[in-house]
Design a protein around this motif. Structure first.
Motif, short mmCIF file in Angstrom:
data_model
loop_
_atom_site.label_atom_id
_atom_site.label_comp_id
_atom_site.label_asym_id
_atom_site.label_seq_id
_atom_site.Cartn_x
_atom_site.Cartn_y
_atom_site.Cartn_z
N ASP A 45 -16.97 -13.80 -11.74
CA ASP A 45 -18.27 -13.40 -11.19
C ASP A 45 -19.37 -13.79 -12.16
N ARG A 85 -22.80 -11.56 -12.65
CA ARG A 85 -22.80 -10.23 -13.30
C ARG A 85 -22.64 -10.36 -14.80
N ASP A 124 -19.26 -6.08 -18.14
CA ASP A 124 -18.92 -5.18 -17.03
C ASP A 124 -17.68 -5.66 -16.29
N GLN A 172 -16.11 -11.15 -6.27
CA GLN A 172 -17.54 -11.34 -6.51
C GLN A 172 -18.31 -10.60 -5.43
#
Length: 153
Positions: free
Chosen positions: A118, A121, A125, A152
């Motif tokens: 992803d 982001r 995290d 995602q």
């Protein structure tokens, strides 16, 4: 002739003058007729009062009933607070809705897998989600290890 008579009230003896003959069937001065020893010959010497019967029979019965009630309450409370009951209330989660399975290749790290999974982001995290999803104790992964990686968003 001297007669020794026993005083029934005090248990003491006294010597006295000769006594007249006592007709049969009646109590004379030296006899024990009419006393508790001859009247209760067929009964035992122990009699329980109402309070004694309660202490001997009722009190143990009350204590036994209280222990049974306490055991039943403990059993009911234990079955309600059981961890097995807590986990049975939830349905299993289908991981296909939240994550995909990825095989770790030679030279890959959690950081590289998270950044590829992803890119929009924060990588930190995504790494922490991978650790939680796979219940990893550390951030070290081995080649060939299968990991769940969040989808995602």
């Amino acid at each position: 002739m001297t007669v020794i008579a026993m005083n029934a009230g005090t248990g003491r003896t006294r010597a006295g003058a000769p006594q007249a003959a006592v007709p049969s069937g009646t109590a004379g001065p030296g006899s024990c007729a009419g006393t508790a020893a001859t009247q209760g010959a067929g009964r035992s010497g122990l009699e329980l009062t109402r309070r004694g019967r309660f202490i001997l029979l009722g009190l143990p019965a009350l204590l036994t009933a209280a222990l049974v009630l306490l055991a039943l309450c403990a059993l009911a409370a234990g079955s309600l607070a059981s961890p097995a009951q807590a986990s049975a209330a939830h349905e299993p989660i289908d991981m296909a809705d939240y994550a995909v399975s990825v095989t770790v290749l030679q030279g890959e790290s959690l950081w590289s897998i998270a950044s590829a999974a992803d890119p929009s982001r924060d990588v930190r995290d995504v790494v922490s989600e991978i650790v939680v999803l796979n219940d990893l104790g550390s951030g070290i992964v081995q080649a060939g290890q299968r990991l769940y990686v969040p989808i995602q968003r």
